[in-house]
Motif scaffolding. Structure first.
Motif, PDB file in Angstrom:
ATOM      1  N   THR A  50       0.933  -1.066   0.085  1.00 33.22           N
ATOM      2  CA  THR A  50      -0.221  -0.009   0.016  1.00 33.22           C
ATOM      3  C   THR A  50       0.890   1.243   0.081  1.00 33.22           C
ATOM      4  O   THR A  50       0.708   2.302  -0.679  1.00 33.22           O
ATOM      5  CB  THR A  50      -1.025   0.071   1.271  1.00 33.22           C
ATOM      6  OG1 THR A  50      -1.983  -1.163   1.176  1.00 33.22           O
ATOM      7  CG2 THR A  50      -1.726   1.199   1.181  1.00 33.22           C
ATOM      8  N   GLN A 100      -7.836  -0.096  -0.641  1.00 38.72           N
ATOM      9  CA  GLN A 100      -8.062  -1.070   0.249  1.00 38.72           C
ATOM     10  C   GLN A 100      -8.620  -0.503   1.394  1.00 38.72           C
ATOM     11  O   GLN A 100      -8.458   0.699   1.929  1.00 38.72           O
ATOM     12  CB  GLN A 100      -6.567  -1.423   1.150  1.00 38.72           C
ATOM     13  CG  GLN A 100      -6.664  -2.954   1.646  1.00 38.72           C
ATOM     14  CD  GLN A 100      -4.911  -2.923   2.121  1.00 38.72           C
ATOM     15  OE1 GLN A 100      -4.410  -2.266   2.132  1.00 38.72           O
ATOM     16  NE2 GLN A 100      -4.911  -4.184   2.685  1.00 38.72           N
ATOM     17  N   ASP A 160      -5.179  -1.431  -5.314  1.00 42.33           N
ATOM     18  CA  ASP A 160      -4.922  -2.003  -4.124  1.00 42.33           C
ATOM     19  C   ASP A 160      -5.936  -3.090  -3.481  1.00 42.33           C
ATOM     20  O   ASP A 160      -6.919  -2.779  -3.096  1.00 42.33           O
ATOM     21  CB  ASP A 160      -4.581  -0.978  -3.000  1.00 42.33           C
ATOM     22  CG  ASP A 160      -3.769  -1.211  -2.230  1.00 42.33           C
ATOM     23  OD1 ASP A 160      -3.690  -2.474  -1.565  1.00 42.33           O
ATOM     24  OD2 ASP A 160      -3.524  -0.433  -1.163  1.00 42.33           O
ATOM     25  N   GLU A 161      -5.682  -4.303  -3.725  1.00 40.77           N
ATOM     26  CA  GLU A 161      -6.513  -5.356  -3.627  1.00 40.77           C
ATOM     27  C   GLU A 161      -8.071  -5.133  -4.175  1.00 40.77           C
ATOM     28  O   GLU A 161      -9.035  -4.820  -3.177  1.00 40.77           O
ATOM     29  CB  GLU A 161      -6.687  -5.420  -2.099  1.00 40.77           C
ATOM     30  CG  GLU A 161      -5.238  -5.912  -1.414  1.00 40.77           C
ATOM     31  CD  GLU A 161      -5.163  -6.286   0.066  1.00 40.77           C
ATOM     32  OE1 GLU A 161      -6.235  -6.938   0.440  1.00 40.77           O
ATOM     33  OE2 GLU A 161      -4.167  -6.199   0.446  1.00 40.77           O
ATOM     34  N   GLY A 169      -3.375  -2.684   6.118  1.00 43.27           N
ATOM     35  CA  GLY A 169      -4.740  -3.337   5.945  1.00 43.27           C
ATOM     36  C   GLY A 169      -4.712  -4.734   6.578  1.00 43.27           C
ATOM     37  O   GLY A 169      -5.856  -5.003   7.357  1.00 43.27           O
TER      38      GLY A 169
HETATM   39 MG   LIG Z   1      -2.188  -2.732   1.943  1.00 44.56          MG
END
Ligand SMILES: [Mg+2]
Ligand SMILES: Nc1ncnc2c1ncn2[C@@H]1O[C@H](COP(=O)(O)OP(=O)(O)OP(=O)(O)O)[C@@H](O)[C@H]1O
Ligand SMILES: Nc1ncnc2c1ncn2[C@@H]1O[C@H](COP(=O)(O)OP(=O)(O)OP(=O)(O)O)[C@@H](O)[C@H]1O
Ligand code: MOO
Ligand SMILES: [Mg+2]
Lengths: 268, 329, 233, 268, 329
Positions: free
Chosen positions: B39, B79, B155-156, E133
């Motif tokens: 991230t 995220q 991001d994800e 996260g």
């Molecule tokens: Mg992350």
């Protein structure tokens, strides 16, 4: 006072003091209503002086809110979002006018903007204009007294709205101004509205600074509180009726606002 | 050699020291354990985190002078949630277009189209708090895609999406890749995503790049435990210190006593865990040297060997099932 | 602002003036202004009431106005720079002791103020009535302290009228205006204050302003003041 | 005024009005400082009346903040978190005292708590106690005037802190009181502190309601603003020195607070 | 029959009408498309959403009278983040213990232990905004587990967790299941999680229960497209309307012309998408009847048939590869 919520009833430790607070705030109002000579209410409302004062009060308090919003919102934003040296000092300076007794605030304004004041003298030499004893002076006095309330309250709201959404907007290509208008401000709206109500109320009740800086001339600078004070000196009972007129007018405005802006829904 | 489309040397003290490059059209899959700096990397690319490094995109420097996020033309799906809570789904998607001067009607129309493409057209008028987690995620993706960014940071992005939608999104991404020449940075914990969508893979660990290469290379020759687990391989250091060995869990045989015969690689250990897996059982074995191995065996084998956590066991595999490669290829 | 004061046309007075007067002159000046307007068609008198000090300071600051009337000579001096002529005293007032209508504490005179059950209030020493009150208490040898030093005489009167105090020292005119709401007791010694009036430098309608001052000083004026309880200088 | 941030510089549309606001608030203060007869500053500070007034002001304003926190925080919580019929009305009633001119507020308090007031008369009959002319009355007057500011500001902060964390705490087994103390209040702390500063400042400058309800006696009810007003009646210049003493004292307190409570870090 | 440990008939107008039961020790895997009502179900069980239904847990009614969340002893890990931002990771985990009267020292010690078990012991003193996260997600799970709830509600708990940690968590869950007799409700979009951890499976669609059963039953005989996709099967209605047919993508053959011979089930259609999958290619086919099918074929076959999106193609499968079952078994 309490109602069902998925989280349970309000605990006595909270609602009992809350009730005390409400009673404390409401009882004097009730006493005032009881002590008001209602017989003269309509007659007083018909007096040209009273109507002029009420009208002036509404106009100047509205102008004050506008002035606060125009310069106070940016100041609150700068204090909440921009890191710069001396930010703490600026924040302290903004708080200082809060603690000035209103009469002193008026004296300070005279010293600054009076016809022989720090800025007032050059202004007069340059343009021939003097500020004191004009309706503009009333708005200036009110703004000086109300602005700190507005800024502190709005800065708090901006802070708690957080910066995450500002970042999202920036990545989406928004300028800081676009972000401010479309994201930051709408998100902090409940706080901004609360600040506006505080400023408006402070302005509507302000008396000391106004009388000192702007004087007390019917039609141009005599607001409701000044009128009430003038009448009070002469006839306290009559002053109560006037106070009740101001009260009802402001409650009317508040209720109007509540329905449009201050409902829980608007805050969501 | 010409400069790559994306050249980033990013430096955030204590959190990230990584160099990433990619050519136009690349999808860079970034994988790594929690807290590896994925991230952080994405936020540096978006311009949201100050870093002391160099960043060039499409021949232009974004680091000297520092380009503001709004001037970067990146799309960013984060995220967690960052949809504007006071705007409807449609207004959220239209925001980036409006901010770039697209007129209201066009912006709304394009937003609606994008939402429909992601299967949430019917929810266009809802506020974020009225959406389910996956619905909100799709709106966030639509918001990033609609501005046609040069650099798409995901991001994800598939987190919380149901299988059907995740599949649709993969197609969407493929479409985007075909029609434009930017770079996609895709952070994921999903091996399938990394392997099927990525054209390059970057493995981060502790803020540093532990391995890069094409997904096939990385999957075949994982250099860290994390990647090995990600692609479902066992990874051990060769006994002679001459390199790394990778092999599939299905190539591992368990036996109660030391195996003789052709299985030349063997480890004594204890069963650490048992999980049903497909038709069989996935058995975790912790070797006496502290290595964790995975073996896929049949339920019948489990019953026969009386396997349960703590059972002593020998794991072995054939030399032919093993890929052997040097540590720093 | 240029059209507010037209001055004289053929000896006829016209235009408007602003008169700043001490709060204690409210009724009398309202009465006088009405009479004056009735006598001179086309003349308008705007009245501004406030505490004497405030009005004097504002006049010195250049606040618009034509005539200034204060409740004491000291505050008039604060407007010295704005005076167009020597101020003239047009009325006097003297201090009396008042008690609520039902006189709950049984006050009979200044002596009663030493009774620990009597709550009494006077003006703050910096207000014109405060100086006189302090003098009165000293003359009578009262030793108990007042409960509060009110910022002005009306606030003092109000405490008594509202039954928040058992006694207070106010001007005779105030006591008279309060009518049945208070019982009034004369002091053993008359302690008086003087009310001066003056034309202001910033006057834009000196003819009307001067005519108004003359009217205040006339016998018609004296009648109005006497009726309200003022004394003659 | 501006500084580097990952999101870019502050736009002129924001920092120019902010600058205007700061100048507008600061110039009168500067003028006041310039116009202060500093020569007498030390002498004035030595006067027993001035020291008594300053000390009383500090004590009563502190007591006011405590009173606001004790009853105002629960009221703000109830308004922000509990749905009940008449909530809108209660919120409006709480706002009303804001628009009362201070003198009228004092009159209302007298009508309620004066010795012949609605509650004051029974209280006196029962206990022989009367409130006016006591230091307690000063605190009551200040609280009446400051409480609405406190409640509105804190309610806003509680609202923007949101209910998600209250839910998490409830599921973890916390009572509403535990949740309030450990989650809601700490999260809204910046807003609560801002409310406290507003209430404190309003209290420190309050004059009209205090004089009308509590009176004006050195040592027991004469606060700094009352003292300043009394001196102002006679000698405006001397009043400025006193105002400057009040100002410096409050700036001192503010700076002390800023460092402990109001730094940006504490708000995070 | 004795009353089950968990009996819930939940009713939220327009969003959820579902009955769920489970015995002590069950892990109920809840699956369904985005917006199906999974989060709504979990929030009703936690007592956070008012519903008009019946809820009995462990013989006690939680619906009449309505039990407050704090009296329910549930653990709840939500989709998205709700860690207390003003508390450190350790204080977050200790919160639930403190709220239930555990003394400070014990609470801190148990919180530390739980954090260590989840591999984030080193981060115990960090505030949530200083966590990645996945790290935050682990802290949230620790916070729910430490109070030893009777009902453990996990709303996509493995979201954002790296493979290693997700595996660890599965073990953690297994441990919890072994040592206590509560019920776990696990919302997931991951077939492996649902199949390996669940003892029961509930398929939600549009707020209603579309199918329940053991994971094996549901996986073998999916009744909705969503579940079929989830477990990687093709699902079609039988041509004679007599039931449903399920078959694996690998059992589908693609050919340019209508196949003759033993493949009795055949559909004309067009290629809709192509994705690399494992060693081969996964081909999406949209039939002329509007059905979506998936076929796993070799890369060689793709090249030979010149497949690309839009290519007309016949899909067929052998009757022997198909499981046939009635619609409402
Ligand atoms: Mg992350
Ligand atoms: N506050 C709300 N008001 C109205 N509708 C809502 C609200 N919250 C959720 N919904 C709707 O209720 C339905 C069920 O939502 P829920 O959050 O339970 O879905 P979910 O199954 O958890 O989905 P996901 O997999 O995306 O998390 C959705 O259609 C959603 O849009
Ligand atoms: N504000 C912060 N202050 C200090 N450290 C931080 C901060 N934010 C993140 N970190 C730390 O920096 C490291 C990298 O975090 P990052 O969020 O980039 O990880 P990630 O690779 O995205 O992990 P995940 O897969 O869990 O999302 C982590 O160890 C994290 O704890
Ligand atoms: O005391 Mo005031 O507070 O006169 O406005
Ligand atoms: Mg959900």
């Amino acid at each position: 006072m309490t109602a069902r919520s998925p989280l349970g009833r309000a605990p006595a430790l909270l609602w009992v003091p809350a009730l005390v607070a409400v009673v404390f705030l409401v009882v004097p109002l009730v006493a005032l209503v009881v002590a008001t000579p209602w017989a003269s209410f309509i007659d007083d409302l018909r007096t040209p002086e009273v109507r002029a004062a009420l009208w002036l009060s509404l106009r100047t308090s509205l102008a004050t809110v506008v002035a606060c919003a125009l310069v106070g919102t940016p100041l609150a934003w700068v204090l909440a979002r921009v890191e710069f040296r001396g930010r703490g000092l600026v924040r302290a300076l903004v708080t200082v006018p809060l603690v000035l007794p209103p009469v002193v605030a008026g004296v300070a304004l005279l010293a600054a903007l009076g016809r022989s004041g720090l800025l007032g003298a050059p202004l007069r030499d340059a343009t021939g204009l003097t500020l004191p004893y004009t309706t503009a002076a009333v708005v200036l006095a009110h703004t000086f007294v109300a602005l700190p309330f507005y800024v502190i309250s709005v800065e708090g709201a901006l802070r708690s709205a957080g910066e995450a959404f500002d970042e999202a907007a920036a990545v989406l290509g928004a300028t800081r101004w676009h972000t401010f208008r479309r994201v930051t401000l709408p998100l902090a709206l409940p706080g901004v509205v609360a600040g506006g109500v505080l400023a408006w109320a402070r302005s509507l009740g302000e008396f000391g600074a106004t009388v000192t800086f702007a004087g007390n001339y019917p039609g141009t600078t005599q607001t409701m509180p000044s009128r009430i004070y003038a009448v009070y000196l002469d006839d306290p009972a009559a002053a109560r009726t006037l106070a009740m007129i101001l009260l009802l007018a402001s409650v009317g405005v508040l209720l109007l606002l509540r329905n449009r802006w201050l409902t829980p829904g608007a805050a969501a | 050699m010409s400069t790559p489309f994306l050249h980033a040397r990013l430096d955030v003290p204590g959190r990230l020291h990584a160099t990433v490059t990619a050519d136009a059209g690349d999808v860079v899959a970034v994988v790594g354990p929690n807290g590896a700096g994925k991230t952080t990397l994405v936020r540096c690319l978006a311009g949201l985190l100050p870093d002391s490094g160099e960043l060039t995109v499409d021949g232009r420097s974004w680091s000297t002078p520092h380009a503001l996020p709004r001037d970067r033309r990146v799309g960013h799906v984060v995220q967690g949630r960052d949809l504007f809570p006071h705007l409807s789904a449609r207004e959220n998607v239209a925001f980036g277009l409006r901010a770039r001067g697209v007129d209201r009607r066009t912006a709304r129309a394009r937003a609606t189209t994008e939402l429909e493409r992601l299967g949430v057209g019917a929810l266009a008028d809802r506020r974020p708090h009225q959406l389910s987690g996956g619905q909100a995620q799709r709106v966030a993706i639509a918001r990033a895609l609609v501005t046609e960014p040069r650099l798409l940071l995901l991001d994800e992005p598939f987190t919380g999406l149901d299988v059907g939608v995740a599949a649709t999104l993969r197609v969407e991404l493929a479409r985007h890749l075909a029609s434009y020449d930017g770079v996609v940075v895709l952070v994921t914990h999903d091996a399938v995503d990394a392997l099927t969508l990525g054209t390059r893979m970057v493995v981060l660990e502790d803020g540093r790049v532990a391995q890069t290469g094409t997904p096939t290379e990385v999957a075949a020759r994982p250099r860290t435990d994390h990647v090995a687990r990600l692609v479902g391989l066992n990874l051990v250091a060769a006994a002679d210190g001459a390199g790394l060995l990778a092999f599939r869990p299905s190539a591992v045989t368990l036996s109660p006593t030391e195996p003789s015969g052709s299985a030349r690689l063997r480890w004594a250990g204890q069963v650490s865990q048992l999980t049903p897996y497909g038709d069989g059982v996935r058995v975790g074995v912790r070797t006496s040297t502290g290595q964790d191995l995975i073996a896929d065996v049949t339920a019948a084998a489990v019953a026969e060997l009386l396997l349960q956590p703590g059972t002593p066991v020998w794991a072995s595999t054939k030399e032919t099932a093993v890929v052997r490669y040097p540590v720093d290829a | 602002d240029d059209d507010t004061g037209a001055g004289t046309t053929d000896g006829e007075l016209s235009g408007s003036i602003t008169v700043a007067a001490a709060a204690s002159l409210t009724e009398t000046f309202e009465d006088l202004a009405e009479q004056f307007e009735a006598e001179h068609d086309g003349v308008e008198v705007d009245l501004v009431f406030d505490s004497s000090g405030t009005l004097a300071d504002q006049a010195a600051e250049g606040a618009p106005g034509d005539v200034l009337a204060t409740a004491d000579l000291r505050s008039m001096e604060r407007a010295a720079d704005a005076q167009a002529e020597e101020p003239v005293v047009f009325a006097t007032n003297d201090l009396v002791l008042v008690a609520p209508a039902d006189n709950p504490a049984g006050v009979t005179g200044l002596d009663s103020l030493d009774d620990p059950d009597v709550t009494y209030v006077i003006c703050v020493e910096t207000a014109p009535c405060g100086g006189l009150s302090a003098e009165a208490l000293a003359d009578a040898g009262v030793e108990r302290e007042p409960a509060s030093l009110e910022p002005d005489v009306k606030a003092t009167l109000s405490r008594v009228v509202e039954d928040e105090a058992d006694a207070g020292l106010v001007y005779r005119t105030d006591a008279l205006a309060a009518g049945d709401d208070v019982q009034t007791f004369d002091l053993p010694e008359r302690l008086t204050t003087e009310y001066p009036i003056t034309l202001l430098d910033q006057s834009r309608n000196t003819a009307v302003a001067q005519a108004f001052i003359d009217f205040v000083l006339s016998s018609a004026g004296a009648e109005v003041f006497a009726a309200a309880g003022f004394g003659t200088p």
